[in-house]
Scaffold this motif. Structure first.
Motif, mmCIF file in Angstrom:
data_model
loop_
_atom_site.group_PDB
_atom_site.id
_atom_site.type_symbol
_atom_site.label_atom_id
_atom_site.label_comp_id
_atom_site.label_asym_id
_atom_site.label_seq_id
_atom_site.Cartn_x
_atom_site.Cartn_y
_atom_site.Cartn_z
ATOM 1 N N ARG A 208 41.119 -5.715 -26.373
ATOM 2 C CA ARG A 208 40.299 -5.249 -25.254
ATOM 3 C C ARG A 208 40.406 -3.735 -25.039
ATOM 4 O O ARG A 208 39.595 -3.162 -24.317
ATOM 5 C CB ARG A 208 40.641 -6.002 -23.970
ATOM 6 C CG ARG A 208 41.979 -5.646 -23.337
ATOM 7 C CD ARG A 208 42.243 -6.517 -22.120
ATOM 8 N NE ARG A 208 43.496 -6.187 -21.460
ATOM 9 C CZ ARG A 208 43.595 -5.396 -20.402
ATOM 10 N NH1 ARG A 208 42.512 -4.832 -19.892
ATOM 11 N NH2 ARG A 208 44.771 -5.157 -19.841
ATOM 12 N N GLY A 210 39.839 -1.755 -27.413
ATOM 13 C CA GLY A 210 38.640 -1.313 -28.101
ATOM 14 C C GLY A 210 38.811 -0.522 -29.381
ATOM 15 O O GLY A 210 37.810 -0.036 -29.934
ATOM 16 N N PRO A 277 36.872 3.109 -25.821
ATOM 17 C CA PRO A 277 35.957 2.037 -26.236
ATOM 18 C C PRO A 277 36.345 0.659 -25.686
ATOM 19 O O PRO A 277 35.947 -0.372 -26.245
ATOM 20 C CB PRO A 277 36.104 2.069 -27.756
ATOM 21 C CG PRO A 277 37.533 2.471 -27.974
ATOM 22 C CD PRO A 277 37.928 3.345 -26.814
ATOM 23 N N ASN A 278 37.098 0.616 -24.600
ATOM 24 C CA ASN A 278 37.596 -0.636 -24.037
ATOM 25 C C ASN A 278 36.470 -1.642 -23.847
ATOM 26 O O ASN A 278 35.359 -1.290 -23.463
ATOM 27 C CB ASN A 278 38.281 -0.371 -22.696
ATOM 28 C CG ASN A 278 39.333 0.715 -22.792
ATOM 29 O OD1 ASN A 278 39.083 1.784 -23.335
ATOM 30 N ND2 ASN A 278 40.516 0.451 -22.266
ATOM 31 N N THR A 279 36.787 -2.926 -24.090
ATOM 32 C CA THR A 279 35.739 -3.955 -24.086
ATOM 33 C C THR A 279 35.716 -4.805 -22.829
ATOM 34 O O THR A 279 34.767 -5.568 -22.622
ATOM 35 C CB THR A 279 35.905 -4.880 -25.300
ATOM 36 O OG1 THR A 279 37.171 -5.550 -25.224
ATOM 37 C CG2 THR A 279 35.820 -4.086 -26.601
ATOM 38 N N GLY A 280 36.736 -4.732 -21.976
ATOM 39 C CA GLY A 280 36.733 -5.534 -20.752
ATOM 40 C C GLY A 280 38.105 -5.624 -20.132
ATOM 41 O O GLY A 280 39.091 -5.094 -20.661
ATOM 42 N N SER A 301 32.923 3.261 -22.945
ATOM 43 C CA SER A 301 32.064 2.084 -22.873
ATOM 44 C C SER A 301 31.583 1.904 -21.441
ATOM 45 O O SER A 301 32.258 2.306 -20.487
ATOM 46 C CB SER A 301 32.820 0.846 -23.350
ATOM 47 O OG SER A 301 34.044 0.693 -22.652
ATOM 48 N N ASP A 302 30.429 1.287 -21.294
ATOM 49 C CA ASP A 302 29.801 1.240 -19.972
ATOM 50 C C ASP A 302 30.277 0.066 -19.119
ATOM 51 O O ASP A 302 29.476 -0.627 -18.475
ATOM 52 C CB ASP A 302 28.274 1.225 -20.098
ATOM 53 C CG ASP A 302 27.735 0.001 -20.830
ATOM 54 O OD1 ASP A 302 28.553 -0.760 -21.410
ATOM 55 O OD2 ASP A 302 26.506 -0.196 -20.832
ATOM 56 N N LEU A 303 31.599 -0.156 -19.096
ATOM 57 C CA LEU A 303 32.182 -1.129 -18.173
ATOM 58 C C LEU A 303 31.917 -0.679 -16.741
ATOM 59 O O LEU A 303 31.859 0.521 -16.456
ATOM 60 C CB LEU A 303 33.689 -1.244 -18.398
ATOM 61 C CG LEU A 303 34.172 -1.649 -19.805
ATOM 62 C CD1 LEU A 303 35.692 -1.653 -19.838
ATOM 63 C CD2 LEU A 303 33.617 -2.998 -20.199
ATOM 64 N N ASN A 321 28.710 -1.297 -24.223
ATOM 65 C CA ASN A 321 29.970 -1.937 -24.558
ATOM 66 C C ASN A 321 29.890 -2.709 -25.878
ATOM 67 O O ASN A 321 28.912 -3.420 -26.133
ATOM 68 C CB ASN A 321 30.358 -2.889 -23.418
ATOM 69 C CG ASN A 321 31.740 -3.472 -23.596
ATOM 70 O OD1 ASN A 321 32.583 -2.913 -24.293
ATOM 71 N ND2 ASN A 321 31.985 -4.615 -22.974
ATOM 72 N N GLU A 322 30.910 -2.527 -26.722
ATOM 73 C CA GLU A 322 31.065 -3.233 -27.996
ATOM 74 C C GLU A 322 29.924 -2.948 -28.979
ATOM 75 O O GLU A 322 29.606 -3.782 -29.811
ATOM 76 C CB GLU A 322 31.217 -4.742 -27.777
ATOM 77 C CG GLU A 322 32.465 -5.115 -26.989
ATOM 78 C CD GLU A 322 32.740 -6.603 -26.977
ATOM 79 O OE1 GLU A 322 33.119 -7.143 -28.053
ATOM 80 O OE2 GLU A 322 32.587 -7.240 -25.921
#
Length: 395
Positions: A208, A210, A277-280, A301-303, A321-322
């Motif tokens: 997560r 990223g 680049p974190n995914t969540g 990332s657009d978290l 994201n991702e």
């Protein structure tokens, strides 16, 4: 004011919550308050004088990661002893909804209790299932803080009640004044032949965070800008991280391992672009604040949480994201546009002032003062113990 702060996670394996607690404690001590932090820690862990160990922690899967927590009857006894010895005016627990010291402290204490909720997980079945156990503890909390709107939303949806939003804090000057490190710097706009550097800080083997997304984007970045280097700071298996990267490109990735706070600041001051680049699973994004404090242009990332920290994308750029292709395209555009990077440095440096500890700690102290006004000091709650919480005999 005598303040007791409880860390849910082990002091041995630093993370965002532990850094938040450490910096808050040291800022409050510098202001003249008496502060004691209770945290899990191994027997041989060097601890600051203000930290008391509650014993060794064990790894537990939690919120898409692995948290090192401390929970059980022995821990509960140490919590009670700490409460007796501390004679605190207020207790500040972190993450009381996890099976941790924060929850144990809520059960064990009576008096002014402030709780900070860090987790953002809108689909937490575990939290919903645990509500009957958590309810008695949550009812004893005098005031609630959430580090972001998304952490507040998780609290409201799963546990009820509400919280004031006070973000994580950063010592902005510490990062702004750090000296760049020559070997971590790229050519920038004045020396493109030396290449440029992209920075990433986070646990390598935690998906997560990223890094795999960034690794997938790297071949496209290097195809257009072959002299670019990726600097990676964090714990994990370096060989696994580059396994899917073409062999001829692996030398463009430099692993720094775990770095000190000082070197983290120097790294952020040195890079041409910081990528998150974190995914969540992020409720805030303290690394973004640190990067902006150091003057690094940020691409993230657009978290939802990242969007909020970056002022809706005004203080840093966002990519879907991702999506490694979108990441690569955004990174290439920024690396090729020194004027835009300079603009992001300026916007980020201005925006980040609201996260400085001088602001954040004042807001937290205002909460302490509200709950302690006219209230008795904290004491151990002798009415019921840990066994009774789980339906066993009374202690």
């Amino acid at each position: 004011m005598r303040i007791g702060i409880v860390s849910p996670y082990s002091w041995d394996v630093p993370g965002g919550v532990q850094f938040h607690i450490r910096d808050l404690a040291e800022h409050l001590i510098a202001l003249g308050h008496e502060v004691s932090v209770l945290a899990p820690a191994d027997d041989d862990t060097p601890l600051p004088p203000y930290v008391t160990s509650s014993g060794r922690a064990v790894p537990v899967p939690y919120n898409g990661s692995v948290a090192r927590l401390n929970f059980g009857f022995l821990s509960a006894a140490r919590v009670r002893r700490w409460l007796h010895e501390g004679a605190f005016d207020v207790i500040h627990v972190h993450e009381p909804s996890s099976p941790s010291l924060g929850l144990l402290t809520c059960w064990a204490a009576q008096g002014p209790i402030v709780a900070t909720f860090h987790t953002s997980n809108p689909r937490s079945r575990a939290m919903i299932a645990a509500y009957p156990i958590l309810q008695a503890a949550l009812e004893k909390i005098s005031a609630r803080i959430a580090v972001s709107e998304y952490a507040r939303r998780t609290l409201v949806e799963h546990l009820g009640g509400d919280a004031v939003v006070i973000p994580n804090g950063v010592d902005v000057r510490f990062f702004a004044d750090a000296e760049p490190k020559t070997e971590w710097q790229g050519g920038g706009s004045a020396g493109e032949e030396r290449g440029q550097t992209i920075g990433f800080i986070g646990r390598i083997d935690e998906p997560r965070k990223g890094l795999p997304v960034l690794m997938k984007a790297l071949p496209k970045i290097l195809a257009e800008r072959p002299a670019t280097r990726l600097l990676v700071a964090g714990r994990g298996d370096e060989a696994d991280a580059v396994e899917d990267l073409p062999k001829e490109m692996r030398e463009r990735v430099e692993f720094l391992g775990m770095v000190s706070d000082e070197d983290k600041a120097r790294l952020l001051r040195s890079v041409d672009l910081y990528v998150a680049p974190n995914t969540g699973g992020e409720s805030f994004g303290i690394i973004l604040v640190e990067a902006m404090s150091a003057g690094a242009p940020v691409l993230a990332s657009d978290l939802d949480a990242f969007r909020q920290v970056l002022d809706g994308g005004a203080a840093g750029e966002l990519f879907p994201n991702e999506d490694p292709d979108a990441l690569a395209a955004s990174a290439l555009r920024l690396l090729g546009d020194p004027e835009r990077r300079a603009q992001l440095r300026e916007l980020g440096s201005r925006h980040v002032r609201r996260f400085d500890w001088s602001v954040v700690a004042a807001d937290i102290l205002a909460v302490y003062e509200t709950v302690t006004a006219g209230a008795a000091s904290v004491a151990a709650d002798e009415r019921v113990g840990l066994r009774a919480r789980f339906g066993f005999a009374r202690d």
